[in-house]
Design a protein around this motif. Sequence first.
Motif, PDB file in Angstrom:
ATOM      1  N   LEU A  70       0.761  -1.210   0.006  1.00 33.30           N
ATOM      2  CA  LEU A  70      -0.102  -0.110   0.359  1.00 33.30           C
ATOM      3  C   LEU A  70       0.809   1.191  -0.039  1.00 33.30           C
ATOM      4  CD1 LEU A  70      -2.795  -1.072   2.466  1.00 33.30           C
ATOM      5  CD2 LEU A  70      -3.101  -0.867  -0.012  1.00 33.30           C
TER       6      LEU A  70
ATOM      7  N   ILE B  52      -6.888   1.926  -4.877  1.00 35.62           N
ATOM      8  CA  ILE B  52      -7.271   0.609  -4.051  1.00 35.62           C
ATOM      9  C   ILE B  52      -8.655   0.267  -3.759  1.00 35.62           C
ATOM     10  CG2 ILE B  52      -6.372  -0.980  -2.366  1.00 35.62           C
ATOM     11  CD1 ILE B  52      -3.936   0.166  -3.899  1.00 35.62           C
TER      12      ILE B  52
ATOM     13  N   THR C 289      -9.069  -4.496   0.187  1.00 38.02           N
ATOM     14  CA  THR C 289      -7.966  -5.489   0.499  1.00 38.02           C
ATOM     15  C   THR C 289      -8.468  -6.634   1.311  1.00 38.02           C
ATOM     16  OG1 THR C 289      -7.544  -4.493   2.471  1.00 38.02           O
ATOM     17  CG2 THR C 289      -6.222  -3.533   0.475  1.00 38.02           C
TER      18      THR C 289
ATOM     19  N   LYS D  77       0.913   4.040  -2.653  1.00 35.49           N
ATOM     20  CA  LYS D  77       0.186   5.372  -2.448  1.00 35.49           C
ATOM     21  C   LYS D  77       0.987   6.571  -3.226  1.00 35.49           C
ATOM     22  CE  LYS D  77      -0.584   4.951   2.004  1.00 35.49           C
ATOM     23  NZ  LYS D  77      -0.339   5.075   3.256  1.00 35.49           N
TER      24      LYS D  77
END
Lengths: 214, 214
Positions: free
Chosen positions: B19, B30, B33, B23
Amino acid sequence: MKHNLIIADDHKMFLDGLLSILKTESNYNILFTAKHGGHVQKYISINTEEKIDLVITDVTMPEVDGIALNKWIKKTDRNIKTLVVSMHNDPKIIDDLIESNVDGYLQKNAQKEEFLKAIATILGGEKYFSKEIKDIYLKNKFEKNKEKEIKLTKREVEVISLIAEEFTTQEIADQLFLSKHTIESYRKNLITKLDVRNLAGLTKYAIKKGYVSS
Amino acid sequence: MKHNLIIADDHKMFLDGLLSILKTESNYNILFTAKHGGHVQKYISINTEEKIDLVITDVTMPEVDGIALNKWIKKTDRNIKTLVVSMHNDPKIIDDLIESNVDGYLQKNAQKEEFLKAIATILGGEKYFSKEIKDIYLKNKFEKNKEKEIKLTKREVEVISLIAEEFTTQEIADQLFLSKHTIESYRKNLITKLDVRNLAGLTKYAIKKGYVSS
DNA sequence: ATAAGCATCCCCGAAAACAGGGTTTATACG
DNA sequence: CGTATAAACCCTGTTTTCGGGGATGCTTAT
């Protein structure tokens, strides 16, 4: 009182993941992060203000790797704890690290909980190794002890390697510029030494020792 | 336009690391998850609003693993790309995934740059495999093809196993209630069939095939 | 039915492996 | 410094492997 940590890993992703885990714990203070062991050595050498509690390090890193870093830390300041994390479970590496007095070893695919438990255990003064790692270490030790008395000479290793590569005695003799009788002696001694019965046993031993590729 | 991603991995640390890398890229969004494949299946099934571009998934996960998840995705919606990440390079897993039309495969110890490159490549419509993975795949295929024609009969397997276990021809004959001449014939045929030179070659083959323990 | 493949058994000669010796040359150690 | 000890080397039989053959039934698939 907060604990001061240093992390060394050349994989940005792992570093970020570890930082995110440690961020949830309020009493850990990340002093420094590094992409290889040399940076950590420099930091520890220069820094005289802060007490360093724990260095978490990867095994495979450019220049100074985790094994060398652990040895250096343990030589430089016995009070600094070390936790090594690695992708793999190479018995040699594990053995080397434990002999160098590492305080803990974790696989990189460990879960968050295990990371925190390992760090807490080590900071509490104990060592932390997962059951799996302990098993690998003991198994390796045990096997080594059983085979410790068996030490092959350079020549013997040469000969057993060539045997396992399917060369005949005459061919081996030619390659090593020796009489075929000499090679026969080596074969015989190897069979006695290794307590096997024939070529098949020698070949299996050679494979187990990695003298030949499968 | 942003790309919509889903990530599935039961290791919090890896997830966080991934992540943090993503980012830094502004055009990845995203969506979701998950800790295992089942959650992803459910999400994809329910979701009809958003277009899903890429699912990044670990191999080893509880319940529905990455291999099963990839198969399911490719069956359900051919437009969703998949990138599998794994700790290990098991040829069987790699082969299985490629046969199931996975779009990319990375080792978890890859660097940030490779992750981004893989994702960009896959979203661009191409497949992404590191050179190492390609080599493993090809080597595996090649070896399989070479060995495909070689089929040993039950008896031959019995004999080669006993040979590799260091029994002599006479002993094998006694064990199998056969004449030693028969065993000699088998040995001879095996040497021809397997294109090896002698007992050492037979032993190596037996080990490779797992007929005997190391 | 008949060809193909498997399992079994046999022979022979050359080559290699195996078993039981041996000598000389390094190397370690008291 | 000597001497034990291990390493490296060589020889002589006997047994086994290895590479040629070939033979006989017994299944299995075409």
